[in-house]
Write a protein that holds these residues in place. Sequence first.
Motif, mmCIF file in Angstrom:
data_model
loop_
_atom_site.group_PDB
_atom_site.id
_atom_site.type_symbol
_atom_site.label_atom_id
_atom_site.label_comp_id
_atom_site.label_asym_id
_atom_site.label_seq_id
_atom_site.Cartn_x
_atom_site.Cartn_y
_atom_site.Cartn_z
ATOM 1 N N LEU A 109 19.305 30.145 -107.257
ATOM 2 C CA LEU A 109 20.032 31.295 -107.793
ATOM 3 C C LEU A 109 20.984 31.885 -106.766
ATOM 4 N N VAL A 110 22.068 32.429 -107.262
ATOM 5 C CA VAL A 110 23.002 33.198 -106.444
ATOM 6 C C VAL A 110 22.760 34.659 -106.797
ATOM 7 N N ARG A 111 22.450 35.466 -105.799
ATOM 8 C CA ARG A 111 22.124 36.877 -106.010
ATOM 9 C C ARG A 111 23.334 37.737 -105.683
ATOM 10 N N ARG A 112 23.600 38.704 -106.536
ATOM 11 C CA ARG A 112 24.703 39.640 -106.302
ATOM 12 C C ARG A 112 24.221 41.045 -106.608
ATOM 13 N N LYS A 113 24.425 41.929 -105.678
ATOM 14 C CA LYS A 113 24.017 43.325 -105.838
ATOM 15 C C LYS A 113 24.898 43.992 -106.891
ATOM 16 N N ARG A 114 24.248 44.700 -107.815
ATOM 17 C CA ARG A 114 25.016 45.496 -108.773
ATOM 18 C C ARG A 114 25.339 46.806 -108.075
ATOM 19 N N MET A 115 26.613 47.082 -107.895
ATOM 20 C CA MET A 115 27.033 48.241 -107.097
ATOM 21 C C MET A 115 27.237 49.485 -107.943
ATOM 22 N N SER A 116 26.917 50.622 -107.332
ATOM 23 C CA SER A 116 27.175 51.914 -107.960
ATOM 24 C C SER A 116 28.674 52.194 -107.855
ATOM 25 N N LYS A 117 29.136 53.224 -108.536
ATOM 26 C CA LYS A 117 30.554 53.597 -108.465
ATOM 27 C C LYS A 117 30.964 53.935 -107.042
ATOM 28 N N ALA A 118 30.093 54.628 -106.322
ATOM 29 C CA ALA A 118 30.392 54.986 -104.929
ATOM 30 C C ALA A 118 30.498 53.733 -104.063
ATOM 31 N N GLU A 119 29.622 52.766 -104.300
ATOM 32 C CA GLU A 119 29.679 51.519 -103.529
ATOM 33 C C GLU A 119 30.941 50.727 -103.857
ATOM 34 N N TRP A 120 31.347 50.706 -105.141
ATOM 35 C CA TRP A 120 32.583 50.024 -105.518
ATOM 36 C C TRP A 120 33.778 50.644 -104.797
ATOM 37 N N LEU A 121 33.815 51.977 -104.753
ATOM 38 C CA LEU A 121 34.905 52.673 -104.092
ATOM 39 C C LEU A 121 34.904 52.374 -102.591
ATOM 40 N N THR A 122 33.726 52.430 -101.979
ATOM 41 C CA THR A 122 33.602 52.114 -100.552
ATOM 42 C C THR A 122 34.052 50.685 -100.286
ATOM 43 N N ASP A 123 33.636 49.772 -101.143
ATOM 44 C CA ASP A 123 34.001 48.370 -100.994
ATOM 45 C C ASP A 123 35.512 48.183 -101.117
ATOM 46 N N LEU A 124 36.122 48.902 -102.037
ATOM 47 C CA LEU A 124 37.566 48.815 -102.235
ATOM 48 C C LEU A 124 38.323 49.328 -101.012
ATOM 49 N N ILE A 125 37.846 50.445 -100.456
ATOM 50 C CA ILE A 125 38.506 51.050 -99.300
ATOM 51 C C ILE A 125 38.254 50.252 -98.024
ATOM 52 N N ALA A 126 36.978 49.893 -97.785
ATOM 53 C CA ALA A 126 36.608 49.202 -96.543
ATOM 54 C C ALA A 126 37.035 47.739 -96.546
#
Length: 191
Positions: A109-126
């Motif tokens: 299996l390939v595991r992927r974390k389901r991100m919260s809105k705050a994590e998505w925003l952080t990921d987009l910025i960082a």
Amino acid sequence: MTFGEKLKEARKEAGLSQEQFAQKLSVSRSAVAKWESDKGMPDINNLKAMAQLLDISVDYLLDEDEKLSFNETKEAIDLNSFEVTGKCRDKKDAACYFRFREADYIYPLVRRKRMSKAEWLTDLIAGPGIIQGADYLRDSSAYYLVETGEKQLLVNVSADFITSRELANKVDPKKFDFGTYTFRKAPYQLI
């Protein structure tokens, strides 16, 4: 997983201590500790507030479909003692194959974390992939879905242990959500 285990896992994923979480909900830290140890349940208003704060659904916290059965085993292993052969791509594959070689199917299996809105925003910025990369560094073990007859096991292989949990409900190996992760079938199969 019990309600308390799910709550504790989600709180930690959000990066909150019990004290911080309690302050945001306007409850005592001991109330949070009681909920996380399954010694009590929050009222409906607190349940809604915590689901919103942790960016998870009330259904996830309460839903029995996400529960594991009580059949969980954890075995110590020496990963270096396994040899990569056949369809195995690494020693973790070899360990899972050796342990479950009598299974009907073994799906890496390939595991992927389901991100919260705050994590998505952080990921987009960082930078795209930062959150997923950090999650992988935190847990670099391999995951497998093993099918034997009517049973499905979610198997985790780390450097020191093979942990297998019997799933209470059947999942589609192609893609399924479990806890705060989405699992997808890798492009190869061991059995």
